[in-house]
Structure formats: C-alpha cells, structure tokens
Write a protein that holds these residues in place. Structure first.
Motif: not given
Lengths: 86, 181
Positions: B147-153
């Motif tokens: 799951t992408r939880t942020g622009p870089e995470s």
C-alpha cells in the motif's frame, strides 16, 4: 508473458498458478467412460485452448484463460465465477 | 504471575537505513480480514463506515489513515488494520483475526521506489500507484500486500514466517541501489 486479471489488471506470469485445461465436469452419474475421459484423457492442440489459472500471488481468483499455444497469443481472461453464473 | 512479552515478527531484523531508504517495522494493531457474504458488499461498506468511519476499499485501493486503515486484500476481501473490528460487522461479512499472521514494515525514502522496483513485478511509481493505492503482488518470491501511504512511503505486509526473508531481500536491494550512488 502477461495475463490481464479482471480484478487486478495486467500482471506478470509469475503471479499465476497454472491448473490445466478448463473442462466441463461430468454429472455424478455420467458413467465410468465419461469420468475416465475427464480425469485422464487430454487433447494437446496446436492452437486455441481454454485453461484454468489462479491469480495465486494476487487477488486469489480462479481465471479462465483463452490462449493460442502456437502463437502464444492470450485471447481473453475471465473470472471462473462470472462464467459459472452466466 | 509471569508477564509475557510478545515478540514482534521483525524483532532483531529491523530497522534498516541504507542510502536514501529506511525500513522500519510497524505495529498496525489488530488485523481483521473482512470478507463480505454474497450480495452483502454494500451493507458491509455501510457497517464499516458506521463502526470505523471508512468505506470498504475499492479494488486495488485502501481507505482510512494511519491508525485505522482498510486495505483491499484480494477478491471480495479487505483487511482492517488498527482497531478491533466491531462485532456488528459479523452480520454482513466473515471476520477473521489475523493479527499475529503478518509482518508489517514501512519502506520510505527518496529511493524507496527504486528499491521496490528490484523486488516487485508491478509498476509502483507515483503515476501508476498513487497514495491510497494497494495491491496484492509479490516481493521476490513472497506473496505480499503493498500500500502506498505517502509520496515516499510504502506499507508492506508478508506472512510472518517470511519476516527474515523480507528483511534480507530489502537489505540486498537497498545496498544495490545505494551502490549505484
């Protein structure tokens, strides 16, 4: 080789498990000959065939994949569930 | 009375920080798989919203936020991560506690996409996999949820028994990306 899972989208072959030809299961009382054919006898066509695959490392759905064994062209992918309900 | 202390799946393996990428283990709280009964998808979503304030996620998406998240987890299934699933949900869906079954890590940093590109067979770049997108796919040979939880995470879940392999594969990929400078 890529298969387009109706749920997940186009995915790499390594996410899928191959089961074999998509066969119609005989009725329970169809007789020994029909069951023998279902269990043991297979065609090996050069051309279009229908196969069962599972999106094992993805959504887990069972799929019917229509594929040409001569050209490696994938002609269609659908959910077994949809076919069963159709 | 002896107090037993739970050992987390990645204890002794994480955190890692190599180059521009960090990997940390996260405690997501209670994990419950929610599998709506046939024809109960809408009712399940309504019940989830009433009980936990988020919709049942659409295909390849996650809803909610840190602390209480519903992640699409396969055909007709979502994983509620955070609060214990409200009992009212049981009327519409099969609920299974999976809290101890998964190792959960967050991979973050400027080169997180580059590291995962070496391990995952799908395109995880922002243009194709934005914040709130979720997928069931592979990390090397391991079945995983990403799951992408942020622009870089990215939040990655693998079976608990695979924790050591996950840490090892991430470390190798991080070292390889860092070595390119």
């Amino acid at each position: 080789m890529r298969l387009t899972c109706p749920i997940c989208g186009a995915r790499d072959r390594r996410e899928f498990y191959y089961q074999g030809e998509a066969l119609a299961r005989p009725a329970p009382g169809a007789g020994a000959e029909a069951w023998d054919e279902y269990l043991h006898l297979r065609d090996n066509p050069a051309g279009v065939r229908r196969e069962l695959w599972q999106h094992e490392a993805g959504c887990g759905a069972w799929l019917v994949v229509e594929r040409n064994t001569s050209t490696h062209e994938v002609l269609g992918v659908s959910l077994v569930l949809d076919e069963a309900q159709a | 009375m002896v107090e037993l202390i739970a050992k987390s799946p990645c204890a002794g393996l994480l955190p890692l920080a190599i180059g521009d990428v960090q990997v940390v283990e996260v405690d997501l709280g209670v994990l419950t798989s929610i599998a709506p009964y046939a024809g109960q998808g809408g009712a399940t979503s309504d019940a989830l919203r009433a009980a936990h304030g988020m919709r049942f996620p659409k295909l390849n998406r996650a809803t909610g936020k840190d602390g209480a998240r519903a992640i699409w987890f396969g055909r007709d299934m979502a994983l509620l991560a955070g609060p214990p699933c409200d009992a009212s949900m049981a009327e519409h869906a099969a609920l299974t506690d999976q809290s101890d079954a998964w190792a959960s890590v967050v991979v973050s940093g400027a080169a997180a996409e580059d590291v995962l590109a070496r391990l995952v067979p799908i395109d995880l770049r922002q243009a194709h996999f934005a914040t709130g997108h979720a997928a069931r796919t592979l990390v090397k040979h391991m079945a995983a949820s990403i799951t992408r939880t942020g622009p870089e995470s990215f939040l990655i879940l693998v079976f608990r028994s695979m924790a050591r392999t996950l840490a090892h594969d991430l470390k190798e990929a991080m070292e390889a990306v860092a070595a390119r400078g």
